[in-house]
Scaffold this motif. Sequence first.
Motif, PDB file in Angstrom:
ATOM      1  N   ALA A 283      14.292  -9.978 -30.898  1.00 47.99           N
ATOM      2  CA  ALA A 283      13.848 -11.372 -30.954  1.00 47.99           C
ATOM      3  C   ALA A 283      14.646 -12.257 -30.009  1.00 47.99           C
ATOM      4  O   ALA A 283      14.181 -13.326 -29.603  1.00 47.99           O
ATOM      5  N   PRO A 288      11.057 -12.612 -25.770  1.00 46.45           N
ATOM      6  CA  PRO A 288      11.112 -12.013 -27.115  1.00 46.45           C
ATOM      7  C   PRO A 288      10.174 -10.815 -27.233  1.00 46.45           C
ATOM      8  O   PRO A 288       9.016 -10.867 -26.819  1.00 46.45           O
ATOM      9  N   THR A 290       7.958  -7.807 -28.704  1.00 43.98           N
ATOM     10  CA  THR A 290       7.111  -7.271 -29.769  1.00 43.98           C
ATOM     11  C   THR A 290       7.650  -5.900 -30.147  1.00 43.98           C
ATOM     12  O   THR A 290       8.008  -5.098 -29.282  1.00 43.98           O
ATOM     13  N   ARG A 332       5.542 -10.602 -30.714  1.00 45.91           N
ATOM     14  CA  ARG A 332       6.229 -11.694 -30.024  1.00 45.91           C
ATOM     15  C   ARG A 332       5.658 -11.812 -28.604  1.00 45.91           C
ATOM     16  O   ARG A 332       4.684 -11.161 -28.259  1.00 45.91           O
ATOM     17  N   ARG A 333       6.282 -12.589 -27.769  1.00 38.48           N
ATOM     18  CA  ARG A 333       5.696 -12.986 -26.487  1.00 38.48           C
ATOM     19  C   ARG A 333       5.516 -11.828 -25.506  1.00 38.48           C
ATOM     20  O   ARG A 333       4.623 -11.862 -24.644  1.00 38.48           O
TER      21      ARG A 333
END
Length: 339
Positions: A283, A288, A290, A332-333
């Motif tokens: 994170a 960030p 995944t 995440r991004r």
Amino acid sequence: MAQSVGIKDVARVAGVSVGTVSNVINRPDTVAAETRARVLSAIDRLGYVRSESARQLRAGRSRIMGLLVLDMGNPFFVDVARGAERAARQTGLGVMVCNSAQDAGEEAEYLSLFAEQRVRGVLLTPADATGRNIAAFRRHGIPFVLVDRVAEGTTECSVSVDDVAGGALAVGHLVDAGHRSVAYVSGPPGLNQVRDRRTGALNALAEAGLGPESLTELPTERLDVAAGRDAGARLLGLAERPTAVFCANDLLALGVLQAMYAAGVGVPDDLAIVGYDDIEFAAAAAVPLTSVRQPAVTMGALAAGLLLEETESGGTPHEHRRVVLRPELVVRRSSLSAR
């Protein structure tokens, strides 16, 4: 070199028998308060420390549980150790943590050490794909539980995560995002976890109507950031570069991310990345990450609990169990490019 202080020295200074000193240490309520105070004063003055190894030899039971993991440089195994330590501490046991460094020879040496120390039991994430180390260790009669590994071909307890499901979660997410060509940075092929995650990835592709040629495998000798950077360099050199990459753990994924950043490749716009384990650094990465989350602390605690059940069974038959936990995808991004 100063000589160690023994129980006989304490008895001499306190003016009591060795048996009285032993009672003060092990059964203080059976000794008169005045005598107990005199013995404790002698212990304090002499700096006496009880020999735990000698006590264990007499009792035939250790207060130490062994934990042998693949890589203590991986925060995933730090969390496994944390869970095991919490469970062990609740019953008055300590944990001896050792690192095989993914090396079968190192693993064999540590298992021999555990046998020499007569540990209560062992929590083990195997590095030796042949199973020879486990077979040799089994002869000592010391209970053990496999961690992050299904007990295939053995009768012992195990605690693991469904890695086939985890691989399917990762690649299914990428397919749903529009990717039709995926790289798998896989780690050492001898590890069951690596193979199972690949199987899951192929299952997800097949469910989407894509063949195995849609998965480009980039094996690595280790499961660390440096290996991930190397895999990232190889990925950049492919004539037809996949649009997404699934990594067998987060350290590999972070290495791939570093390689892409150094080469000016945008993540996730040019390349989507998914890792595995969901370590704390996932994170906190520049992009960030995944990741497929494994409940590492829970795995360690459950494994320690199974081991304690077996060692505290008091001679009654112990029912060995396989505990398989479900993974969870944390988006995440790094994988959220629009395609």
